[in-house]
Write a protein that holds these residues in place. Sequence first.
Motif, PDB file in Angstrom:
ATOM      1  N   PRO A  52      -6.036   1.979  -1.919  1.00  0.00           N
ATOM      2  CA  PRO A  52      -5.511   0.724  -1.360  1.00  0.00           C
ATOM      3  C   PRO A  52      -5.973   0.449   0.070  1.00  0.00           C
ATOM      4  CG  PRO A  52      -3.826   2.405  -1.311  1.00  0.00           C
ATOM      5  CD  PRO A  52      -5.020   2.999  -2.037  1.00  0.00           C
ATOM      6  N   ILE A  53      -6.548   1.451   0.738  1.00  0.00           N
ATOM      7  CA  ILE A  53      -7.023   1.259   2.106  1.00  0.00           C
ATOM      8  C   ILE A  53      -8.510   0.968   2.079  1.00  0.00           C
ATOM      9  CG2 ILE A  53      -7.300   2.331   4.372  1.00  0.00           C
ATOM     10  CD1 ILE A  53      -4.841   4.024   3.755  1.00  0.00           C
ATOM     11  N   LYS A  54      -8.911  -0.149   2.640  1.00  0.00           N
ATOM     12  CA  LYS A  54     -10.313  -0.525   2.688  1.00  0.00           C
ATOM     13  C   LYS A  54     -11.003   0.178   3.853  1.00  0.00           C
ATOM     14  CE  LYS A  54      -9.147  -5.018   0.910  1.00  0.00           C
ATOM     15  NZ  LYS A  54      -8.694  -6.324   1.303  1.00  0.00           N
ATOM     16  N   PRO A  55     -12.295   0.516   3.683  1.00  0.00           N
ATOM     17  CA  PRO A  55     -13.024   1.119   4.808  1.00  0.00           C
ATOM     18  C   PRO A  55     -12.969   0.206   6.030  1.00  0.00           C
ATOM     19  CG  PRO A  55     -14.331   1.177   2.802  1.00  0.00           C
ATOM     20  CD  PRO A  55     -13.108   0.356   2.509  1.00  0.00           C
ATOM     21  N   ASP A  56     -12.946   0.795   7.191  1.00  0.00           N
ATOM     22  CA  ASP A  56     -12.906   0.078   8.464  1.00  0.00           C
ATOM     23  C   ASP A  56     -11.563  -0.579   8.748  1.00  0.00           C
ATOM     24  OD1 ASP A  56     -16.239  -0.889   7.751  1.00  0.00           O
ATOM     25  OD2 ASP A  56     -15.609   0.785   9.010  1.00  0.00           O
ATOM     26  N   ASP A  57     -10.524  -0.214   8.031  1.00  0.00           N
ATOM     27  CA  ASP A  57      -9.185  -0.707   8.349  1.00  0.00           C
ATOM     28  C   ASP A  57      -8.649   0.023   9.583  1.00  0.00           C
ATOM     29  OD1 ASP A  57      -8.937  -2.567   6.351  1.00  0.00           O
ATOM     30  OD2 ASP A  57      -7.680  -1.326   5.059  1.00  0.00           O
ATOM     31  N   THR A  58      -7.815  -0.677  10.329  1.00  0.00           N
ATOM     32  CA  THR A  58      -7.153  -0.090  11.481  1.00  0.00           C
ATOM     33  C   THR A  58      -5.652  -0.199  11.265  1.00  0.00           C
ATOM     34  OG1 THR A  58      -8.956  -0.723  12.950  1.00  0.00           O
ATOM     35  CG2 THR A  58      -6.861  -0.210  13.986  1.00  0.00           C
ATOM     36  N   VAL A  59      -4.949   0.913  11.463  1.00  0.00           N
ATOM     37  CA  VAL A  59      -3.499   0.919  11.313  1.00  0.00           C
ATOM     38  C   VAL A  59      -2.864   1.494  12.578  1.00  0.00           C
ATOM     39  CG1 VAL A  59      -3.531   1.094   8.803  1.00  0.00           C
ATOM     40  CG2 VAL A  59      -3.512   3.172  10.165  1.00  0.00           C
ATOM     41  N   LEU A  60      -1.666   1.049  12.884  1.00  0.00           N
ATOM     42  CA  LEU A  60      -0.876   1.628  13.969  1.00  0.00           C
ATOM     43  C   LEU A  60       0.212   2.475  13.333  1.00  0.00           C
ATOM     44  CD1 LEU A  60      -0.389  -1.366  16.426  1.00  0.00           C
ATOM     45  CD2 LEU A  60      -1.941   0.570  16.660  1.00  0.00           C
TER      46      LEU A  60
END
Length: 75
Positions: free
Chosen positions: A4-12
Amino acid sequence: MKNPIKPDDTVLTEVCCCAKEYEESVALAEAVRGALDRRCGAADGVAMRSCLFTDREEVFEDDAYVQVLTFEIKV
């Protein structure tokens, strides 16, 4: 299964370090920051390209000192 997480995603994400004594909460927060800040790695097929410390907040709640650390993680 699709990731479910796409490459180059940013999360806090926030990490809460709790202790009965103030000094202990600060020491724990410093250890957590040392373990995560400017690190990279992978687990369960998800690569963490970077992890950067961005903020810190101190709270006293329910008879405990809480150090809330915020990290920006790039996956």
